[in-house]
Design an enzyme around this catalytic site. Structure first.
Site, mmCIF file in Angstrom:
data_model
loop_
_atom_site.group_PDB
_atom_site.id
_atom_site.type_symbol
_atom_site.label_atom_id
_atom_site.label_comp_id
_atom_site.label_asym_id
_atom_site.label_seq_id
_atom_site.Cartn_x
_atom_site.Cartn_y
_atom_site.Cartn_z
ATOM 1 N N PHE A 127 -11.952 32.142 -34.072
ATOM 2 C CA PHE A 127 -13.003 32.226 -33.411
ATOM 3 C C PHE A 127 -14.242 32.558 -32.702
ATOM 4 O O PHE A 127 -14.456 32.991 -34.284
ATOM 5 C CB PHE A 127 -12.075 33.557 -32.419
ATOM 6 N N ASP A 199 -9.226 41.068 -38.333
ATOM 7 C CA ASP A 199 -9.344 41.099 -37.349
ATOM 8 C C ASP A 199 -8.279 41.042 -36.652
ATOM 9 O O ASP A 199 -6.902 39.828 -36.194
ATOM 10 C CB ASP A 199 -10.043 39.464 -36.341
ATOM 11 N N TYR A 224 -10.106 44.814 -24.983
ATOM 12 C CA TYR A 224 -9.832 44.449 -23.296
ATOM 13 C C TYR A 224 -8.838 43.543 -23.530
ATOM 14 O O TYR A 224 -8.248 43.324 -22.364
ATOM 15 C CB TYR A 224 -11.133 43.704 -22.596
ATOM 16 N N LYS A 225 -7.797 42.931 -24.715
ATOM 17 C CA LYS A 225 -6.582 41.634 -24.370
ATOM 18 C C LYS A 225 -5.751 43.502 -24.447
ATOM 19 O O LYS A 225 -4.980 43.281 -23.437
ATOM 20 C CB LYS A 225 -6.774 40.871 -26.180
HETATM 21 C C1 LIG Z 1 -10.992 37.625 -28.282
HETATM 22 C C2 LIG Z 1 -12.391 37.376 -29.715
HETATM 23 C C3 LIG Z 1 -12.878 37.961 -30.675
HETATM 24 C C4 LIG Z 1 -14.178 38.604 -29.160
HETATM 25 O O1 LIG Z 1 -15.597 38.773 -29.239
HETATM 26 P P1 LIG Z 1 -16.052 39.477 -28.379
HETATM 27 O O2 LIG Z 1 -17.560 40.518 -29.341
HETATM 28 O O3 LIG Z 1 -15.990 40.445 -27.570
HETATM 29 O O4 LIG Z 1 -16.582 38.888 -27.830
HETATM 30 C C5 LIG Z 1 -13.253 37.726 -31.202
HETATM 31 N N1 LIG Z 1 -12.716 37.242 -32.308
HETATM 32 C C6 LIG Z 1 -11.402 36.949 -32.181
HETATM 33 C C7 LIG Z 1 -10.498 36.874 -33.035
HETATM 34 C C8 LIG Z 1 -11.237 37.398 -30.282
HETATM 35 O O5 LIG Z 1 -9.896 37.114 -30.446
#
Ligand SMILES: *Cc1c(COP(=O)(O)O)cnc(C)c1O
Length: 412
Positions: A127, A199, A224-225
């Protein structure tokens, strides 16, 4: 053939009746929600809990709620509730900040725990925020980042050897849904004296990654997921007990101080996981997340994983029958699949929009991915079959060619 699938969906829903927790959620009628991996659905009780925070705890009790409503302890309390879903014993997870910020803290802290070493490994297909933040943390801590696919991580870890600080990977690929081998990569990192950071954005709530069992060192993830904490819910960070005394994170804020209310002029880190806190927590979001986590009360994470695999496995089965020409990007083996199924299509964005118009909500990911997440708590095998039938209708009817579906919105 479809009637055979209908029959099979019914059988599977009977077989998995004990893990059907749809009644714990408030979902709009007529929607099959396959985007719980981006923004989880609204659990029952959250609206009431938030109203209580606003009206009673804040509106009436005002500042007394820091003590009386346990606001100060919320990050630890919510952290432990999340810990139960990711295989972490109490006292190792705290709810705080965002995943981006927590990853920055973890990478810099790892560098300080392994002085003299220089290399961080991460996935080139991570990501984007993970890539940006890992680069930024590496720059600030004097490290170099090597982007190596998790598929090649074990071999590369052995080559880098005692120059390796950290292997930092996502447990599930956010685009393809591929599940990587957390135990194996962690073990390889430990063999060369390095650390592993995971992660868990796309695993927390759908598979118990077993952080303690596999000896993970550090982990981060979203609220939030699949944890359903609501838009912008705070995130979490895990630091294994054995590392907490050495966990020297770069954002020394007063919430992580040993005696925050002594208002001392210099920073002394709190014992335990508390030192991973930074500033005043966003309590509205955090207490919404705490209420949302009640949807998992009494749910065995192993049973949720079993249901998730059954849903995604059945979806693959439906695609094979209904739209066999589709290019499936997600591994078919259970052991290599998270809780989503992604298919590639040259008009992926428009396919997703056409599905949404039919009440099947998934999302698009660059460059050609139709991503469908299967949150096990609120989806049934009947939903899965209906979603596959809608996908077939979109593909066969070439709905993705219609102009109304090809115009991109800001958030995809
Ligand atoms: C959704 C997601 C994020 C989001 O990070 P935020 O700091 O909440 O915006 C980070 N890493 C991965 C792998 C994700 O899927």
């Amino acid at each position: 053939m479809t009637s055979a699938l209908t029959e099979r969906a019914r059988e599977l829903d009977v077989l998995h009746a004990a893990t059907d927790f749809r009644g714990r959620f408030r979902l709009p009628a007529g929607v099959i929600y396959l985007d719980g991996n981006s923004l989880g659905a609204l659990p029952q009780g959250v609206a009431e809990a938030v109203a209580d925070v606003v009206h009673r705890q804040w509106g009436n009790d005002l500042i007394a709620s820091w003590n009386d409503a346990g606001w100060w302890q919320a990050p630890a309390r919510v952290g432990d509730a999340i810990g139960a879903l990711i295989g972490a014993a109490p006292g190792q997870v705290v709810c705080t900040d965002s995943t981006s910020v927590n990853l920055y803290k973890a990478v810099v802290a790892a560098a300080r725990m392994r002085p003299g070493r220089r290399v961080v490994l991460t996935d080139p297909d991570s990501f984007p925020t993970d890539l940006y933040v890992t680069d930024a943390a590496a720059r600030d801590a004097g490290l170099v980042v090597e982007r190596v696919s998790p598929a090649d991580a074990v071999a590369r870890i052995a080559q880098v050897g005692d120059d390796l600080v950290l292997a930092s990977y996502s447990s599930v690929d956010y685009r393809t849904g591929e599940l990587w081998d957390l135990a194996e990569i962690t073990r390889a990192a430990h063999e060369v004296g390095a650390l592993a950071c995971w992660d868990l954005c796309h695993s927390a709530g759908v598979l118990d990654v077993g952080l303690d069992e596999h000896g993970a060192d550090l982990a981060v993830g979203c609220g939030y997921k699949y944890l359903n904490g609501g838009p912008g819910a705070p995130a979490f960070i895990y630091v294994a007990h054995r590392h907490q005394d050495d966990f020297d994170q770069p954002l020394s804020g007063w919430n992580g101080h040993a005696t925050p209310f002594a208002m001392a002029p210099h920073f002394v880190p709190a014992p335990g996981i508390t030192r991973a806190r930074v500033g005043t927590p966003p309590l509205m979001g955090m207490l919404a997340l705490e209420a949302a986590l009640k949807a998992y009360d009494g749910v065995d994470p192993a049973a949720a994983r079993e249901r998730s695999l059954s849903l995604t496995g059945f979806f693959l089965e439906c695609l094979d029958v209904l739209v066999p020409e589709l290019d499936v990007a997600t591994p078919r083996e259970d052991a290599r699949r998270g809780s989503q199924v992604s298919v590639r299509h040259p008009q992926a964005y428009a396919v997703v929009q056409a599905l949404i118009a039919r009440g099947v909500v998934g999302d698009f990911r660059e460059s050609d991915i139709v991503r469908l997440g299967f949150a096990p708590l609120y989806l049934t095998h009947g939903d899965v079959l209906a979603a596959a039938e809608h996908l077939r209708a979109v593909i066969e009817g070439r709905a993705f060619e219609r102009e109304q579906f090809t115009t991109r919105a800001t958030v995809t």
